[in-house]
Design an enzyme around this catalytic site. Structure first.
Site, mmCIF file in Angstrom:
data_model
loop_
_atom_site.group_PDB
_atom_site.id
_atom_site.type_symbol
_atom_site.label_atom_id
_atom_site.label_comp_id
_atom_site.label_asym_id
_atom_site.label_seq_id
_atom_site.Cartn_x
_atom_site.Cartn_y
_atom_site.Cartn_z
ATOM 1 N N HIS A 167 0.757 -1.338 0.077
ATOM 2 C CA HIS A 167 0.177 0.047 0.178
ATOM 3 C C HIS A 167 0.839 1.392 -0.016
ATOM 4 O O HIS A 167 2.096 1.108 0.070
ATOM 5 C CB HIS A 167 -1.106 -0.096 1.239
ATOM 6 C CG HIS A 167 -0.245 0.024 2.370
ATOM 7 N ND1 HIS A 167 0.299 1.275 3.144
ATOM 8 C CD2 HIS A 167 0.019 -1.028 3.446
ATOM 9 C CE1 HIS A 167 0.935 0.720 4.348
ATOM 10 N NE2 HIS A 167 0.638 -0.627 4.597
ATOM 11 N N CYS A 183 2.617 -4.524 7.242
ATOM 12 C CA CYS A 183 2.512 -4.406 5.700
ATOM 13 C C CYS A 183 3.591 -3.722 5.113
ATOM 14 O O CYS A 183 4.515 -3.268 5.565
ATOM 15 C CB CYS A 183 1.027 -3.703 5.668
ATOM 16 S SG CYS A 183 -0.414 -4.526 6.181
#
Length: 208
Positions: A167, A183
């Site tokens: 992301h 992440c």
């Protein structure tokens, strides 16, 4: 010997602070990381002086047994590779988990893609840092203050969401560091570029 005037001697001996020139950024990279105004929300330009040039997007030699189109995330070196034909890859700088326990490892697929995604911290994140994540336990709509940034690729394994994502970020100057909650974060211009290149079903290999 004729003596020099005092003023001349003073001029010869005067010390001045050296002029330090700002490093010149190649216009190619300035354009690559320039502001984006035609998206749902505006995305500011990157100040590339604050990110090591090795983490700027670039095509590099890359020998691998993985097929072209595969994403390989090298977490120890904080690079993400999109494998290309002919022993080449498009390399992106990434930010990764703060410690090994927070990082996904192994093989997954891109099970879903989203633009300006909604973000909800995992239960473990809320338990681990309640003051930081507790206020967002019910989720946060997509937008400039959303930690996932303008795009997200959701990693699935055996048909199940792993809760790990590739992301964007609200902290672009942390790229190249171990800072995230697990992440893989990219500069916003980079995740938009990667998002446009890979379809749902893309293989992702995370090396730890």
């Amino acid at each position: 010997m004729i003596g020099l005037p005092a003023v001349a001697l003073a001029a010869c001996s005067t010390t001045r602070n050296p002029v330090v020139e700002e490093p010149r950024i190649d216009p190619y990279y300035q354009a690559m990381y320039g502001a984006i105004y035609d998206d749902k929300f505006p995305i500011p330009a990157m100040d590339l002086r604050r990110v090591d040039p090795q983490f700027w997007r670039q095509e590099v030699p890359y020998i691998t047994t993985e097929r072209p189109g595969t994403i390989v995330v090298d977490t120890p070196n904080r690079f993400l590779y999109l494998v290309m034909e002919g022993g080449r890859a498009l390399r992106y700088g990434v930010g990764v988990g703060k410690n090994e326990a927070l990082v996904f490892r192994g093989t997954a697929t891109v099970g879903r893609k989203a633009q300006w995604p909604r973000w909800t911290p995992t239960r473990n994140m809320v338990q681990r840092e309640p003051e930081r994540y507790g206020p967002y336990a019910d989720g946060l709509e997509g937008g400039p203050t959303n930690p996932l940034g303008p795009r997200a690729l959701y990693l699935y394994k055996n048909g199940q969401d792993t809760l790990f994502r590739l992301h964007g970020t609200t902290e672009p100057y942390t790229i190249g560091t171990n800072v995230s909650s697990g992440c893989i974060r990219l500069m916003n211009q980079d995740i938009i570029d990667l998002y446009s290149r890979v379809p749902v079903g893309t293989k992702v290999v995370v090396i730890n």
